[in-house]
Design a protein around this motif. Structure first.
Motif, mmCIF file in Angstrom:
data_model
loop_
_atom_site.group_PDB
_atom_site.id
_atom_site.type_symbol
_atom_site.label_atom_id
_atom_site.label_comp_id
_atom_site.label_asym_id
_atom_site.label_seq_id
_atom_site.Cartn_x
_atom_site.Cartn_y
_atom_site.Cartn_z
ATOM 1 N N ILE A 255 -9.894 -8.439 -13.746
ATOM 2 C CA ILE A 255 -10.209 -9.007 -12.441
ATOM 3 C C ILE A 255 -10.498 -7.851 -11.485
ATOM 4 O O ILE A 255 -9.695 -6.920 -11.370
ATOM 5 C CB ILE A 255 -9.034 -9.836 -11.888
ATOM 6 N N PHE A 256 -11.637 -7.890 -10.825
ATOM 7 C CA PHE A 256 -11.933 -6.825 -9.865
ATOM 8 C C PHE A 256 -12.460 -7.410 -8.566
ATOM 9 O O PHE A 256 -12.954 -8.533 -8.512
ATOM 10 C CB PHE A 256 -12.931 -5.822 -10.453
ATOM 11 N N LYS A 257 -12.312 -6.630 -7.502
ATOM 12 C CA LYS A 257 -12.731 -7.056 -6.172
ATOM 13 C C LYS A 257 -13.652 -6.012 -5.578
ATOM 14 O O LYS A 257 -13.407 -4.808 -5.680
ATOM 15 C CB LYS A 257 -11.520 -7.259 -5.256
ATOM 16 N N PHE A 258 -14.731 -6.481 -4.944
ATOM 17 C CA PHE A 258 -15.655 -5.583 -4.264
ATOM 18 C C PHE A 258 -15.118 -5.187 -2.891
ATOM 19 O O PHE A 258 -14.338 -5.920 -2.271
ATOM 20 C CB PHE A 258 -17.027 -6.250 -4.102
ATOM 21 N N LYS A 259 -15.549 -4.047 -2.414
ATOM 22 C CA LYS A 259 -15.190 -3.594 -1.074
ATOM 23 C C LYS A 259 -15.838 -4.514 -0.033
ATOM 24 O O LYS A 259 -16.851 -5.162 -0.314
ATOM 25 C CB LYS A 259 -15.658 -2.153 -0.872
ATOM 26 N N PRO A 260 -15.254 -4.571 1.188
ATOM 27 C CA PRO A 260 -15.784 -5.482 2.221
ATOM 28 C C PRO A 260 -17.285 -5.366 2.455
ATOM 29 O O PRO A 260 -17.969 -6.381 2.609
ATOM 30 C CB PRO A 260 -14.980 -5.076 3.467
#
Length: 333
Positions: A255-260
């Protein structure tokens, strides 16, 4: 002699000095494959590899990294019985890429195969094993591409395509991927391929009952669209990554999240591709090709699809711990 000893000591940098005894260690030596690293790049490699190992649950006192000249030596306690080749050698450059489906790309494949049937220079035959039996050589001469790259749902016996929308455009055995690469890179064939296409193989073979080193491992080929620089989503856009168990099948996924600043691009890309595949690519290899179900505004995404626990941890480390300045090559193990 004293001066020489001091010089050697200065040029051998120990990054971690745990309680590892030489008799209890496994040592892997690596170096940059394509360039001589400067001091800053060497320090970056050491820091990134350390983060990757810690991400994989290896305690600081279970390994140490030494540098001597352009060689890095990574020593592990022998109880750390895992294959860290990909973790230590891959750059870790991540991209999200749009994909041509088989239905969209089938005409290109058939044009390539047909154009190579009348090959006055016998280019394809020169790429193949001369020991192939006569029947195989005849088959190759009639199907120069499809003898090595089998299109999705292609009926080999009657040579009639059964079109099926999907993420990949074809399959090839491990032993044949190099020939397919040569064909697709040949000058006569490149003229038939859209200018916005990059080809990428699946990161692992698709037949799970075959060992990863087996030449009969079947790899899938994808036709990726070149990304617009203004909307490119890559390693620089990732804020964090973690390995979790899927709530659907309990298999590991990253699971990964992008920067704003990249969340808007991610939302626009997913909205544009609802009902279509997007390729999640690391170092040119396609790890996962999810079908977009809806616009994603949260900035989150997941890599799944057949990864085991160790593979998921390595994938997560490659994505979240930084990009190496060059691919690393193992020089001794």
């Amino acid at each position: 002699m004293l001066i020489r000893k001091i010089f050697l000591a200065i040029n051998t940098i120990i990054i971690f000095s745990g309680s590892i005894s030489p008799a209890q260690t496994t040592v892997i030596k690596i170096k940059s494959c394509n360039k001589i690293l400067n001091e800053n790049e060497s320090n970056s490699v050491e820091a990134i590899l350390t983060k990757r190992l810690v991400f994989n649950g290896i305690k600081n006192d279970a390994f140490e990294i030494n540098r001597s000249g352009d060689i890095l030596s990574i020593s592990f306690n022998k109880e750390v019985a895992r294959d860290f080749k990909n973790l230590l050698t891959k750059r870790g450059y991540f991209e999200v890429r749009e994909v041509y489906t088989y239905g969209e790309f089938k005409d290109v494949l058939f044009n390539i195969n047909n154009s190579l049937k009348d090959d006055p220079d016998k280019t394809i035959m020169q790429m193949t094993d001369s020991s192939e039996d006569t029947a195989k050589q005849i088959f190759i001469s009639k199907n120069p591409l499809f003898a090595f790259l089998v299109p999705v749902d292609f009926n080999v016996q009657v040579f009639e395509p059964k079109i099926k929308e999907g993420a990949g455009i074809g399959f090839a055995f491990s032993k044949d991927t190099a020939v397919v690469n040569k064909i697709l890179k040949s000058e006569s064939v490149k003229k038939l391929i859209p200018a916005d296409v990059d080809f990428s193989w699946s990161s692992k073979h698709k037949n799970e009952n075959v060992d990863s080193t087996d030449s009969n491992g079947l790899f899938e080929l994808y036709a990726l669209k070149k990304a617009d620089e203004n909307s490119l989503l890559n390693s620089t856009n990732i804020e964090k990554a973690s390995v979790e168990k899927s709530r659907y099948n309990r298999r590991p996924e990253v699971i990964f999240k992008f920067k704003p600043m990249a969340i808007l691009n991610w939302g626009q890309l997913t909205e544009k591709n609802i009902g279509r595949p997007l390729a999640l690519v690391i170092d040119g290899e396609t790890y996962s090709v999810p079908i977009v179900q809806a616009k994603i505004e949260s900035g989150y995404c997941a890599i799944s699809g057949g990864l085991d626990d160790d593979e998921a941890k390595i994938c997560g480390a490659l994505m979240s711990c930084g990009v190496l300045p060059d691919k690393m090559c193992i020089v001794e193990q």
